[in-house]
Design a protein around this motif. Sequence first.
Motif, PDB file in Angstrom:
ATOM      1  N   VAL A   1     -11.519   1.285  -3.719  1.00  0.00           N
ATOM      2  CA  VAL A   1     -11.609   0.737  -5.066  1.00  0.00           C
ATOM      3  C   VAL A   1     -11.617   1.866  -6.091  1.00  0.00           C
ATOM      4  N   ASN A   2     -10.747   1.749  -7.105  1.00  0.00           N
ATOM      5  CA  ASN A   2     -10.745   2.689  -8.221  1.00  0.00           C
ATOM      6  C   ASN A   2     -11.640   2.104  -9.311  1.00  0.00           C
ATOM      7  N   THR A   3     -12.809   2.710  -9.477  1.00  0.00           N
ATOM      8  CA  THR A   3     -13.809   2.166 -10.391  1.00  0.00           C
ATOM      9  C   THR A   3     -13.319   2.131 -11.835  1.00  0.00           C
ATOM     10  N   ASP A   4     -12.583   3.161 -12.238  1.00  0.00           N
ATOM     11  CA  ASP A   4     -12.087   3.196 -13.615  1.00  0.00           C
ATOM     12  C   ASP A   4     -11.110   2.055 -13.878  1.00  0.00           C
TER      13      ASP A   4
ATOM     14  N   VAL B   1      -1.437   6.256 -13.393  1.00  0.00           N
ATOM     15  CA  VAL B   1      -0.237   6.635 -12.645  1.00  0.00           C
ATOM     16  C   VAL B   1      -0.648   7.365 -11.365  1.00  0.00           C
ATOM     17  N   GLY B   2       0.043   7.032 -10.288  1.00  0.00           N
ATOM     18  CA  GLY B   2      -0.176   7.769  -9.046  1.00  0.00           C
ATOM     19  C   GLY B   2      -1.169   7.147  -8.093  1.00  0.00           C
ATOM     20  N   LEU B   3      -1.723   5.980  -8.429  1.00  0.00           N
ATOM     21  CA  LEU B   3      -2.654   5.330  -7.507  1.00  0.00           C
ATOM     22  C   LEU B   3      -1.919   4.850  -6.257  1.00  0.00           C
ATOM     23  N   LEU B   4      -2.552   4.983  -5.120  1.00  0.00           N
ATOM     24  CA  LEU B   4      -1.963   4.470  -3.889  1.00  0.00           C
ATOM     25  C   LEU B   4      -1.930   2.942  -3.942  1.00  0.00           C
ATOM     26  N   PRO B   5      -0.858   2.322  -3.460  1.00  0.00           N
ATOM     27  CA  PRO B   5      -0.772   0.854  -3.520  1.00  0.00           C
ATOM     28  C   PRO B   5      -1.953   0.153  -2.862  1.00  0.00           C
ATOM     29  N   GLN B   6      -2.431   0.671  -1.734  1.00  0.00           N
ATOM     30  CA  GLN B   6      -3.558   0.026  -1.062  1.00  0.00           C
ATOM     31  C   GLN B   6      -4.851   0.160  -1.869  1.00  0.00           C
ATOM     32  N   ASP B   7      -4.940   1.206  -2.699  1.00  0.00           N
ATOM     33  CA  ASP B   7      -6.120   1.341  -3.559  1.00  0.00           C
ATOM     34  C   ASP B   7      -6.081   0.316  -4.694  1.00  0.00           C
ATOM     35  N   VAL B   8      -4.882   0.042  -5.203  1.00  0.00           N
ATOM     36  CA  VAL B   8      -4.748  -1.015  -6.207  1.00  0.00           C
ATOM     37  C   VAL B   8      -5.111  -2.364  -5.595  1.00  0.00           C
ATOM     38  N   GLN B   9      -4.642  -2.596  -4.362  1.00  0.00           N
ATOM     39  CA  GLN B   9      -4.974  -3.862  -3.694  1.00  0.00           C
ATOM     40  C   GLN B   9      -6.485  -3.990  -3.486  1.00  0.00           C
ATOM     41  N   ALA B  10      -7.128  -2.910  -3.083  1.00  0.00           N
ATOM     42  CA  ALA B  10      -8.583  -2.934  -2.915  1.00  0.00           C
ATOM     43  C   ALA B  10      -9.273  -3.235  -4.237  1.00  0.00           C
TER      44      ALA B  10
ATOM     45  N   LEU C   1      -7.966  -4.880  -6.863  1.00  0.00           N
ATOM     46  CA  LEU C   1      -7.717  -6.272  -7.257  1.00  0.00           C
ATOM     47  C   LEU C   1      -8.599  -7.237  -6.468  1.00  0.00           C
ATOM     48  N   THR C   2      -8.816  -6.937  -5.199  1.00  0.00           N
ATOM     49  CA  THR C   2      -9.715  -7.765  -4.397  1.00  0.00           C
ATOM     50  C   THR C   2     -11.138  -7.681  -4.939  1.00  0.00           C
ATOM     51  N   GLU C   3     -11.543  -6.473  -5.308  1.00  0.00           N
ATOM     52  CA  GLU C   3     -12.872  -6.291  -5.885  1.00  0.00           C
ATOM     53  C   GLU C   3     -12.988  -7.000  -7.231  1.00  0.00           C
ATOM     54  N   LEU C   4     -11.907  -7.012  -8.002  1.00  0.00           N
ATOM     55  CA  LEU C   4     -11.902  -7.719  -9.285  1.00  0.00           C
ATOM     56  C   LEU C   4     -12.192  -9.199  -9.078  1.00  0.00           C
TER      57      LEU C   4
END
Length: 374
Positions: free
Chosen positions: A225-228, A265-274, A276-279
Motif C-alpha cells: 500500500v502506498n500511503t500517500d 509516476v513509477g508506482l508498481l501496478p501491484q502496489d496500486v492494486q494493493a 485500491l483494495t485498501e481504499l
Amino acid sequence: MQSVPELYIGLMSGTSLDGIDGVLVDFSGEQLRVLHHASAPFPSNLRAELLALNSAGSNELHRAALAGNALVRCYADVVQALLAHTQCHPHAIRAIGAHGQTVRHRPQEFDGTGYTLQLNQPALLAELCGIDVVADFRSRDVAAGGQGAPLVPPFHQAFFGQPNTTQAVLNIGGISNVTILDSASKTPVLGFDCGPGNALMDGWCYGHTGQAFDDAGQWAASGKVNTDLLNTLLDEAFFAKPPPKSTGRDLFNAAWLDNHLRQFVGLLPQDVQATLTELTALSCAQALQNAASACSMLVVCGGGALNAHLMQRLAHHLPDCRVLPSDARGLPPLQVEATAFAWLARQACLRQTASLPKVTGAQGARILGAIYPA
C-alpha cells in the motif's frame, strides 16, 4: 397444510460489470427460500459497450437502446436457465424483478431532481419470457427528492434483521453500500453508499493483467500500500459527505483514478492494486464506524465477499466487529442482491412501499418499480 409457492425471479447486473446473477425465490413460507441461482458473464463486446456508455460519447441514444436489447436477451437466458433447472412453467412465476444496468446516476443534480438511468428493455423481457416484469425501481424515489439508492436496506432488514443487536450488511459490488440494522434505535435502518467497491480494483486489474478481477485479492496481497496515494484518494469529498448519499461510476471511474495517479509516476501496478483494495476496505470501515461505532457484526455480500485479501483488510480495520460473508447467515454473497430485487418486485406487485426516506432522503416511502405485463 403445505403452502402454495409464491414464486418471483430476481435479476441483477451491477456496476462491477462482471455479469448477471438470477435467483428463483419462493416467498410462501415464514422465511424466503432461494430455489435456484443461475449466473452468466457478459459477452465481451456487450461489457465493453456498457462500460463505454457510462461516459458521454457519440450516438448514445441509439447505442444505449441496442445495448438494452442485448442486455435483456442475456437476462432472458438466465431466466430460462432458472426455469429449466426447477422445471417451473412461466405461468407459475408471479413476476421478474429486473434492475437493469446503471450507466448514469446523478440524483438531485442539475435541476434539483436529477436523474438515474438504468439500461433495460423490460417490455422485451416480458415478451421473451412470458412473465410480468417489474423494472425501473430507482426513479420513483428520485422523483420524491431521494437518492434512488441504496434500495436494498429494507430487504436487508427483512432477511438479516435480529432483535436486540446492532449489525450491518455491506454489499461490495462495483460500488459499496452499507446497511445498519439497530433494533434499539429510533432509526432502526440506515443505509448509504460508502464509495468504490470492486470497480476501481477490477478496472486496474484488467488493464494490467488481462484478468477481469483480482482472484481472492492475490495480486493486491503481493503489493504494498502506498500511503500517500491512499490519503490522496481518501481526500475525495464524497467520503466526508454525510448520508443520505449515493454514487457510481459517474465519480469513481478510470479517469478519476488516472487524475490522481499523475503525481505518483513509477508506482508498481501491484502496489496500486494493493492501495485500491485498501481504499475500499478503509472507506467502508470508516463509514461503518462513523455511523454505528457499536456495531458488533458485519455481514458482507457481493463479489467483494469472495476477495479473501479484502475481507482480511476489513477485519483488520474493524477489530471489535465480527466480519463474515453472508452465506454464514443463510444467503450466499452472489445471491443477495438478486434476491433483493425479487423481494422488491414482490413489494411492487403487492402495492407495498419499499423505500426508506431515512436511507434515500426522499419525502416519503414510495412504491418502487413499473410493471410490464406479459
